[in-house]
Scaffold this active site. Structure first.
Site, PDB file in Angstrom:
ATOM      1  N   SER A   1       0.840  -1.197   0.000  1.00  0.00           N
ATOM      2  CA  SER A   1       0.000   0.000   0.000  1.00  0.00           C
ATOM      3  C   SER A   1       0.879   1.254   0.000  1.00  0.00           C
ATOM      4  O   SER A   1       1.665   1.463  -0.919  1.00  0.00           O
ATOM      5  CB  SER A   1      -0.962  -0.044   1.190  1.00  0.00           C
ATOM      6  OG  SER A   1      -2.003   0.895   1.034  1.00  0.00           O
TER       7      SER A   1
ATOM      8  N   ASP B   1     -10.300  -3.366  -5.328  1.00  0.00           N
ATOM      9  CA  ASP B   1      -9.761  -2.739  -4.113  1.00  0.00           C
ATOM     10  C   ASP B   1     -10.644  -1.560  -3.733  1.00  0.00           C
ATOM     11  O   ASP B   1     -10.815  -0.625  -4.518  1.00  0.00           O
ATOM     12  CB  ASP B   1      -8.327  -2.273  -4.393  1.00  0.00           C
ATOM     13  CG  ASP B   1      -7.602  -1.800  -3.150  1.00  0.00           C
ATOM     14  OD1 ASP B   1      -8.234  -1.176  -2.280  1.00  0.00           O
ATOM     15  OD2 ASP B   1      -6.380  -2.023  -3.065  1.00  0.00           O
TER      16      ASP B   1
ATOM     17  N   HIS C   1      -8.200  -5.022  -0.764  1.00  0.00           N
ATOM     18  CA  HIS C   1      -6.978  -4.291  -0.428  1.00  0.00           C
ATOM     19  C   HIS C   1      -6.100  -5.187   0.438  1.00  0.00           C
ATOM     20  O   HIS C   1      -6.380  -5.422   1.616  1.00  0.00           O
ATOM     21  CB  HIS C   1      -7.309  -2.989   0.311  1.00  0.00           C
ATOM     22  CG  HIS C   1      -6.108  -2.102   0.484  1.00  0.00           C
ATOM     23  ND1 HIS C   1      -5.558  -1.391  -0.555  1.00  0.00           N
ATOM     24  CD2 HIS C   1      -5.325  -1.837   1.568  1.00  0.00           C
ATOM     25  CE1 HIS C   1      -4.512  -0.710  -0.133  1.00  0.00           C
ATOM     26  NE2 HIS C   1      -4.349  -0.970   1.157  1.00  0.00           N
TER      27      HIS C   1
END
Length: 329
Positions: free
Chosen positions: A146, A274, A302
């Site tokens: 991320s 996501d 995610h």
């Protein structure tokens, strides 16, 4: 992971995100055990690095060393995150070394300097990789999750051909390479009520502790009033790290506009469902360099990618990423 499909019992990007983080199995056997090393930074601060099993002794240049897998965690993450533990398990199974350098303030102790960390912190990533190179003579492979993946890609972009001296290959997993698109997405609807609240709960607490350390650093009233990451970044992240405001920060820190500059093997993996990252914002093949491989499966959420019978596991993600990286050593 390009062909990944979620189990029939786990439907939708939000379910795949939350279940992976809270309930899916992360490792085989005993939980990964870490040994912590503290590094002093050039600006008088510190970062904490968690090593799998033990802190390494000074390397012997005459001996072959196994690969070192380095993981840069996501927003408010740490070595205890589900993805950090699953990659630790993957490294352990291969006999690789493994390290998680924590971004400032994320190791459980507030850092000293009047700064924190941010999505485009490529200089910090480069400094961390240089410290790891000094401690390890074998191949170094870096994975960013991320926020950590966007920062890692920004480092590879800025480093260009010189990146090879520090890393053999990099991978960004579920990274918001278009920060404006992702920032707007997480600030709306369900995302705002669940994920934004979760992140701001710890981010605001740490920022207020930072204000006690450094009185006058920012406007306390404005920070307490923030309800979105956009607002928080306007008050705290952007001005503390040299950006004019949130828009300037998100524009300059995004990796997507510079992906053609990457010269080392790079895997960019994003699920198209996501909840944080709109599929329309993902890079296409014509927007990246020849060094980049794009994996964009339909499912995954995610940093989810759960597989197997209920309650499932998240072991296939590191397995396939590390297979890809091992081929590029």
């Amino acid at each position: 992971m390009q062909q990944y499909r979620a189990p029939r019992w786990l439907i939708g990007g939000n379910a795949q995100t939350i279940w992976a983080a809270r309930f899916a199995r992360r490792y085989v056997g005993a939980a990964p055990a870490y040994a912590r090393e503290r590094w002093d930074t050039p600006d008088g601060d510190f970062v904490d690095v968690d090593w799998l099993d033990r802190v390494p002794v000074p390397p012997d240049p005459l001996r072959d060393a196994p690969p070192l897998l380095v993981l840069f965690h996501g927003l408010e993450g740490s070595s205890g995150a589900h993805y950090a533990q699953s990659f630790a398990d993957g490294a352990r199974a291969r006999g690789w070394r493994y390290a998680v350098p924590h971004f400032r303030g994320c190791s459980g102790e507030l850092n000293r300097a009047p700064r924190a960390y941010h999505s485009g912190d490529f200089e910090e990533v480069g400094w961390m990789l240089a410290q790891l190179r000094a401690r390890h003579h074998g191949p170094i492979l870096a994975v960013g999750i991320s926020l950590g993946g966007n920062a890692l890609l920004r480092w590879a972009e800025e480093a260009g051909d010189t990146a090879r001296s520090l890393a053999s290959a990099v991978c960004a997993v579920c990274s918001p390479v278009d920060l404006a698109a992702s920032g707007m997405a997480i600030g709306r609807g369900f995302n705002r009520h669940v994920y934004t609240r979760m992140f701001l709960r710890t981010m605001k607490a740490k920022a207020l502790a930072k204000l006690v350390q450094h009185p006058g650093l920012f406007d306390r009233r404005r920070l307490v009033a923030t309800r979105t990451l956009y607002d928080f970044d306007n008050v705290f992240t952007a001005p503390l790290h040299g950006f004019r405001d949130t828009d300037d920060y998100w524009r300059r820190a995004s990796a997507k506009p510079h992906l053609r500059r990457i010269r080392i093997p790079a895997l960019v993996l994003n699920a198209r469902n996501d909840p944080f990252i709109p599929a329309r914002s993902l890079p296409g093949p014509n927007e990246v360099s020849a060094s980049i491989t794009l994996w964009q499966p339909v499912h995954g959420g995610h940093v989810g990618f759960v597989l197997g019978r209920w309650p499932g596991h998240v072991l296939t993600l590191p397995e396939q990423v590390l297979d890809w990286m091992a081929e590029r050593i």
